[in-house]
Design an enzyme around this catalytic site. Sequence first.
Site: not given
Lengths: 390, 390
Positions: B111, B218, B295
């Site tokens: 991120r 991952y 969001d």
Amino acid sequence: MNTAPDPADVVVVGGGIGGLSTAYALATAGHSVRVLERAPEFAEVGAGLQMAPNATRILREWGLLDEVLEAGVTPRRLLFRDALDGGELTHLDLDDEFVRRYGGPYVVIHRSDLLAILVRACERAGVALVPNCQVRDVVTGPDGATVHSNLGDYQGALVVGADGLRSTLRAKLSDDEPICSGYVAYRGAFPIADLDMDAGGLQDVVCYVGPGCHLVRYPLRRGEMLNTVAVFKSPAYERGEEDWGGPEELETAFAGACEDVRKALAALWRDRRWPMYDRLPIPTWTADRFALTGDAAHPMLQYLAQGACQAMEDAHCLATQLGDAGEPDWAAATKRYEAERTERTARVQSTARVWGDIWHVDGIGRLLRNELFRQRDPRDYTYVDWLYGQ
Amino acid sequence: MNTAPDPADVVVVGGGIGGLSTAYALATAGHSVRVLERAPEFAEVGAGLQMAPNATRILREWGLLDEVLEAGVTPRRLLFRDALDGGELTHLDLDDEFVRRYGGPYVVIHRSDLLAILVRACERAGVALVPNCQVRDVVTGPDGATVHSNLGDYQGALVVGADGLRSTLRAKLSDDEPICSGYVAYRGAFPIADLDMDAGGLQDVVCYVGPGCHLVRYPLRRGEMLNTVAVFKSPAYERGEEDWGGPEELETAFAGACEDVRKALAALWRDRRWPMYDRLPIPTWTADRFALTGDAAHPMLQYLAQGACQAMEDAHCLATQLGDAGEPDWAAATKRYEAERTERTARVQSTARVWGDIWHVDGIGRLLRNELFRQRDPRDYTYVDWLYGQ
């Protein structure tokens, strides 16, 4: 009463579908057979039952399939629908390809019609049918077994316990008790002409599966009768009440179902009901000259519609192991029968439970079930090969 | 502080991934843009995130995909395993066929790396980035909107509310509150060299799905880092306790999981956690010269890994509707943006909830889920076409 009837090769305790099938299979192989039945008549209460190819292949070998086909119906499909929205989920064609694949047709028949066919067949084969016979005990030893009953003692080289779910003879081999599922079945079999109902689509066995409930219906007697079974999980049982599964719970259990299902409840008897029980598999069905068979050996929930079919497989297997008349090694043959049958029936018992859970699942499980069913290729036989196959 | 900065075409409230994406998209279309961020820096806390083709197509159009690819990893597959037995359930190949089908690759990226790329891109595009800015209110009218903040008032032809799940600006359009799922996420991103762990198979996004829990992992940063997310349903939340989801619940939640999953818990931070919330879809995102995005408009559970992707779709759509600089019809364009975006994001929100239920199902539902997943053809794109497609 201290009569002393002639000894038979085989004494079968229980004159239901399993007991008569066993008696017939052994009698046609040349054994002398006597069947002891508690009730005053050899008859069945109930409505329809389903005979899959694993049973109809045997009926053909026994020379009884034509009679069964004449009294029953060969439905077009097994069709699954969602009980809530009525949507089609999947189906199994019971067509020529199906019959070729499994070597026998799929038949639905009234229980009493099937029993009558077996009674007549037993009579033709010389089986002694003894009604009103309360069996008190079986005493078995290395050379034969004796049945003690209200009508006296019966001797046999072999005694077969075919006394059903609540078998008293099973106690000789296991101290387990029937396990209550908390589900109850209502059934009904009515002439279609008497029902205010559209008879369209009645060439199928239709199974509406829903959360905690399901309803199955199919035609009987050349399509002149409609057979309906409605099964639901009893809230009263869940609450631990003694009296559970009453008709007042029936409508509520299906209140959320689609209109077709709610309407179909009108075709049920309300004055009797069948709480659903099974038992866990047991590894031992035989002791000396005594063997269990049918529901007494492996009672199962009805979700695979295999109760009668597995009892017929038992009968066929036991007859095969005993071979033709003469002096078989009774103990060895029953042990081979046990070895051949216990694993398969255990799988049917446990799969029936899972299959019921799949039918009755709610919420996200229902969504997954429906997606899985809808995606199934109708020509995919993966789920039934093990059961219907040779 | 009563500074009076120059008016901008657009004032974006919130400097996260959604706010910066919007700012960048509008700035490159020629609008003057200012971003107000509460924090002292433009930075992200957290670990990895996933960018599906519906986002990477946009990144390519914006000229940012190469930077993202360089900082991230293109995993080989999305692989689902059962968390209890570890068995493989299904996978989606993220190979050339996938990239051709959807017109963009699947990328996983830290991120903070993605945010840094967006910050640099905004700076190149001339976006004014204002940290330490606490927005108190937005007043909007037919000709423009004013943001009141601790740093003074900011004027814009349009104000975009990109202030996230706990958006204060959303209150202008809806009085709903975030809805707690009772699930909490633990994350961790560590250099693989620092972990006592076999790095085999780490070219996949692996998702272990289990009853009331799941774990995803991952690679990040050219495979040098391992990203892990563990999510579980908190028993303390179920019991209604104020303090719930603590690390003492983490091990217990995964106690029944397979060894691979239990070992993977070692790669999580224990000192922070993310309780999972979403909101229900709302039909109105705009009022005069004010619009919600990301969001703040449509917070979703993370099960489709679409939070950042949908925010980028918002940004792209808003920029498209406003068109190139000049004097757009701001109100009409934002209404078109709302009309285009609300239905799709509502579907993503509701599907994410269902998808989470599918991951976390237990008992017979798990059996059905596993069967459905195992039967899925890896080349069947039915479940993702609507989401990743053009």
